[in-house]
Design a protein around this motif. Structure first.
Motif, PDB file in Angstrom:
ATOM      1  N   LYS A  56       0.841  -1.331  -0.091  1.00 55.74           N
ATOM      2  CA  LYS A  56       0.082  -0.069   0.178  1.00 55.74           C
ATOM      3  C   LYS A  56       0.999   1.182  -0.065  1.00 55.74           C
ATOM      4  O   LYS A  56       0.504   2.290  -0.574  1.00 55.74           O
ATOM      5  CB  LYS A  56      -0.897   0.013   1.209  1.00 55.74           C
ATOM      6  CG  LYS A  56      -1.735   1.304   1.290  1.00 55.74           C
ATOM      7  CD  LYS A  56      -2.961   1.162   0.188  1.00 55.74           C
ATOM      8  CE  LYS A  56      -3.784   2.524   0.352  1.00 55.74           C
ATOM      9  NZ  LYS A  56      -4.682   2.586  -0.863  1.00 55.74           N
ATOM     10  N   ALA A  57       1.942   1.289   0.794  1.00 55.28           N
ATOM     11  CA  ALA A  57       2.832   2.477   0.712  1.00 55.28           C
ATOM     12  C   ALA A  57       3.468   2.576  -0.342  1.00 55.28           C
ATOM     13  O   ALA A  57       3.651   3.860  -0.910  1.00 55.28           O
ATOM     14  CB  ALA A  57       3.951   2.325   1.865  1.00 55.28           C
ATOM     15  N   ARG A  58       3.977   1.531  -0.872  1.00 50.13           N
ATOM     16  CA  ARG A  58       4.655   1.592  -2.208  1.00 50.13           C
ATOM     17  C   ARG A  58       3.502   1.922  -3.593  1.00 50.13           C
ATOM     18  O   ARG A  58       3.900   2.972  -4.319  1.00 50.13           O
ATOM     19  CB  ARG A  58       5.245   0.218  -2.997  1.00 50.13           C
ATOM     20  CG  ARG A  58       6.293  -0.150  -2.105  1.00 50.13           C
ATOM     21  CD  ARG A  58       7.135  -1.433  -2.759  1.00 50.13           C
ATOM     22  NE  ARG A  58       8.345  -1.847  -1.797  1.00 50.13           N
ATOM     23  CZ  ARG A  58       9.254  -1.334  -2.354  1.00 50.13           C
ATOM     24  NH1 ARG A  58       9.535  -0.221  -3.339  1.00 50.13           N
ATOM     25  NH2 ARG A  58      10.463  -1.411  -1.565  1.00 50.13           N
ATOM     26  N   GLN A  59       2.295   1.615  -3.254  1.00 50.10           N
ATOM     27  CA  GLN A  59       1.286   2.125  -4.540  1.00 50.10           C
ATOM     28  C   GLN A  59       1.201   3.603  -4.368  1.00 50.10           C
ATOM     29  O   GLN A  59       1.193   4.253  -5.188  1.00 50.10           O
ATOM     30  CB  GLN A  59      -0.061   1.242  -4.137  1.00 50.10           C
ATOM     31  CG  GLN A  59      -1.005   1.760  -5.034  1.00 50.10           C
ATOM     32  CD  GLN A  59      -0.684   1.353  -6.510  1.00 50.10           C
ATOM     33  OE1 GLN A  59      -0.586   0.139  -6.926  1.00 50.10           O
ATOM     34  NE2 GLN A  59      -0.779   2.558  -7.747  1.00 50.10           N
ATOM     35  N   ASN A  60       1.065   4.007  -2.932  1.00 44.82           N
ATOM     36  CA  ASN A  60       1.163   5.270  -2.679  1.00 44.82           C
ATOM     37  C   ASN A  60       2.100   6.253  -3.340  1.00 44.82           C
ATOM     38  O   ASN A  60       1.833   7.322  -3.771  1.00 44.82           O
ATOM     39  CB  ASN A  60       0.876   5.686  -1.059  1.00 44.82           C
ATOM     40  CG  ASN A  60      -0.410   5.296  -0.679  1.00 44.82           C
ATOM     41  OD1 ASN A  60      -1.489   5.212  -1.421  1.00 44.82           O
ATOM     42  ND2 ASN A  60      -0.616   5.097   0.625  1.00 44.82           N
ATOM     43  N   MET A  61       3.313   5.744  -3.104  1.00 45.12           N
ATOM     44  CA  MET A  61       4.387   6.288  -3.711  1.00 45.12           C
ATOM     45  C   MET A  61       4.504   6.503  -5.282  1.00 45.12           C
ATOM     46  O   MET A  61       4.786   7.426  -5.602  1.00 45.12           O
ATOM     47  CB  MET A  61       5.882   5.835  -3.044  1.00 45.12           C
ATOM     48  CG  MET A  61       6.036   6.125  -1.705  1.00 45.12           C
ATOM     49  SD  MET A  61       6.287   7.730  -1.369  1.00 45.12           S
ATOM     50  CE  MET A  61       7.566   8.492  -2.535  1.00 45.12           C
ATOM     51  N   HIS A  62       3.970   5.302  -5.647  1.00 45.89           N
ATOM     52  CA  HIS A  62       3.967   5.388  -7.113  1.00 45.89           C
ATOM     53  C   HIS A  62       2.878   6.506  -7.738  1.00 45.89           C
ATOM     54  O   HIS A  62       3.138   7.106  -8.619  1.00 45.89           O
ATOM     55  CB  HIS A  62       3.116   4.079  -7.610  1.00 45.89           C
ATOM     56  CG  HIS A  62       2.680   4.008  -8.976  1.00 45.89           C
ATOM     57  ND1 HIS A  62       1.470   4.534  -9.225  1.00 45.89           N
ATOM     58  CD2 HIS A  62       3.289   3.619 -10.106  1.00 45.89           C
ATOM     59  CE1 HIS A  62       1.302   4.374 -10.624  1.00 45.89           C
ATOM     60  NE2 HIS A  62       2.145   3.949 -11.413  1.00 45.89           N
ATOM     61  N   ASP A  63       1.710   6.694  -6.929  1.00 51.33           N
ATOM     62  CA  ASP A  63       0.619   7.644  -7.284  1.00 51.33           C
ATOM     63  C   ASP A  63       1.336   8.897  -6.951  1.00 51.33           C
ATOM     64  O   ASP A  63       1.155   9.844  -8.065  1.00 51.33           O
ATOM     65  CB  ASP A  63      -0.231   7.483  -6.485  1.00 51.33           C
ATOM     66  CG  ASP A  63      -1.249   6.155  -6.638  1.00 51.33           C
ATOM     67  OD1 ASP A  63      -1.027   5.437  -7.589  1.00 51.33           O
ATOM     68  OD2 ASP A  63      -1.968   5.658  -5.881  1.00 51.33           O
ATOM     69  N   ALA A  64       1.924   9.139  -5.995  1.00 53.83           N
ATOM     70  CA  ALA A  64       2.574  10.623  -5.742  1.00 53.83           C
ATOM     71  C   ALA A  64       3.689  10.736  -6.566  1.00 53.83           C
ATOM     72  O   ALA A  64       3.539  12.110  -7.332  1.00 53.83           O
ATOM     73  CB  ALA A  64       3.424  10.587  -4.364  1.00 53.83           C
ATOM     74  N   SER A  65       4.321   9.848  -7.213  1.00 57.32           N
ATOM     75  CA  SER A  65       5.514  10.211  -8.383  1.00 57.32           C
ATOM     76  C   SER A  65       4.680  10.468  -9.592  1.00 57.32           C
ATOM     77  O   SER A  65       5.183  11.668 -10.214  1.00 57.32           O
ATOM     78  CB  SER A  65       6.183   8.892  -8.428  1.00 57.32           C
ATOM     79  OG  SER A  65       7.106   9.006  -9.288  1.00 57.32           O
ATOM     80  N   PHE A  66       3.623   9.850  -9.896  1.00 53.25           N
ATOM     81  CA  PHE A  66       3.042  10.373 -11.298  1.00 53.25           C
ATOM     82  C   PHE A  66       2.350  11.387 -11.118  1.00 53.25           C
ATOM     83  O   PHE A  66       2.206  12.359 -12.149  1.00 53.25           O
ATOM     84  CB  PHE A  66       1.838   9.185 -11.459  1.00 53.25           C
ATOM     85  CG  PHE A  66       1.145   9.196 -12.598  1.00 53.25           C
ATOM     86  CD1 PHE A  66       1.982   9.417 -13.957  1.00 53.25           C
ATOM     87  CD2 PHE A  66      -0.184   9.414 -12.770  1.00 53.25           C
ATOM     88  CE1 PHE A  66       1.315   9.416 -14.996  1.00 53.25           C
ATOM     89  CE2 PHE A  66      -0.813   9.451 -14.093  1.00 53.25           C
ATOM     90  CZ  PHE A  66      -0.039   9.655 -15.106  1.00 53.25           C
ATOM     91  N   MET A  67       1.851  11.979 -10.010  1.00 52.27           N
ATOM     92  CA  MET A  67       1.204  13.297  -9.590  1.00 52.27           C
ATOM     93  C   MET A  67       2.164  14.506  -9.883  1.00 52.27           C
ATOM     94  O   MET A  67       2.006  15.448 -10.352  1.00 52.27           O
ATOM     95  CB  MET A  67       0.436  13.266  -8.149  1.00 52.27           C
ATOM     96  CG  MET A  67      -0.837  12.458  -8.259  1.00 52.27           C
ATOM     97  SD  MET A  67      -1.570  11.984  -6.550  1.00 52.27           S
ATOM     98  CE  MET A  67      -2.190  13.462  -5.980  1.00 52.27           C
ATOM     99  N   GLY A  68       3.368  14.155  -9.132  1.00 48.46           N
ATOM    100  CA  GLY A  68       4.501  15.002  -9.378  1.00 48.46           C
ATOM    101  C   GLY A  68       4.894  15.200 -10.863  1.00 48.46           C
ATOM    102  O   GLY A  68       5.377  16.209 -11.210  1.00 48.46           O
ATOM    103  N   GLY A  69       4.836  13.850 -11.538  1.00 48.39           N
ATOM    104  CA  GLY A  69       5.301  14.129 -12.973  1.00 48.39           C
ATOM    105  C   GLY A  69       4.390  14.957 -13.724  1.00 48.39           C
ATOM    106  O   GLY A  69       4.580  15.897 -14.616  1.00 48.39           O
TER     107      GLY A  69
END
Ligand SMILES: [Fe+2]
Length: 203
Positions: A56-69
């Motif tokens: 879940k934490a990794r999925q959240n970091m994936h999402d945050a990374s995409f949002m920053g992109g």
């Protein structure tokens, strides 16, 4: 991903959010994505690094990374990236690790020309640009990242020899044009020296 890549890429994502939010391109979509991404990074990066099986934490970091992109695709970046590109190319310092060294001091440098940092500070329960810089330093330490360039084994002699060259290139980096404060050659050189030593930049 191993822990150091999780932390470096997560800190890069955080930098994308902060730089896109304060860039001199005003964009409502970038603002929302940058703020949301920053909140997710602060809430999940340490957990994703320290407990790699927490999907879940990794999925959240994936999402945050995409949002920053998405945010920086609309609003560009700033001089954290200009400074970072050079030390990545010349010294092989991982991109996110370099960004995490420059970001707090660039916040201190930029705060005279933008009133936006307190909006990001509020997301992490703080008020001022300086407090935001300090929270980023704490997050950086919590995921075992260096706070100086010299920690990567660059000798003072080698640094001094290359400093004017990388400063000139950083000044000409496309990201520099989107930074909220227009830097001089000397400004970037002073930021480089503060970050080489890992000390607080003084305006
Ligand atoms: Fe980046």
């Amino acid at each position: 991903m191993p822990a150091h890549i999780t932390s470096n890429t997560g800190l890069d994502a955080l930098t994308h959010c902060v730089e896109a939010y304060v860039s001199n391109i005003e964009d409502n979509y970038a603002d929302v994505l940058a703020k949301g991404g920053l909140e997710i990074v602060f809430d999940n990066l340490e957990e994703a690094v320290n407990n790699p099986t927490n999907i879940k934490a990794r999925q959240n970091m994936h999402d945050a990374s995409f949002m920053g992109g998405l945010a920086f695709n609309n609003a560009w970046l700033g001089i954290v990236h200009s400074l970072s590109h050079q030390v990545g190319a010349l010294y092989g310092i991982p991109h996110g690790a370099a960004n995490a060294i420059f970001l707090p001091n660039v916040i201190r440098y930029n705060q005279t020309e933008t009133t936006r940092y307190p909006n990001l500070a509020k997301i992490v329960g703080k008020e001022t640009a300086e407090e935001l810089a300090q929270e980023i330093e704490k997050l950086r330490a919590s995921v075992n990242n260096n706070g100086s360039l010299k920690a990567f084994g660059i000798s003072r002699e080698d640094w001094d020899k290359n400093l004017d060259y990388i400063t000139k290139n950083a000044l000409e980096d496309p990201c520099t044009g989107f930074n909220p404060r227009k830097p001089s050659f000397q400004d970037l050189k002073d930021l480089y020296n503060a970050c080489y030593e890992g000390v607080v930049y003084q305006n």
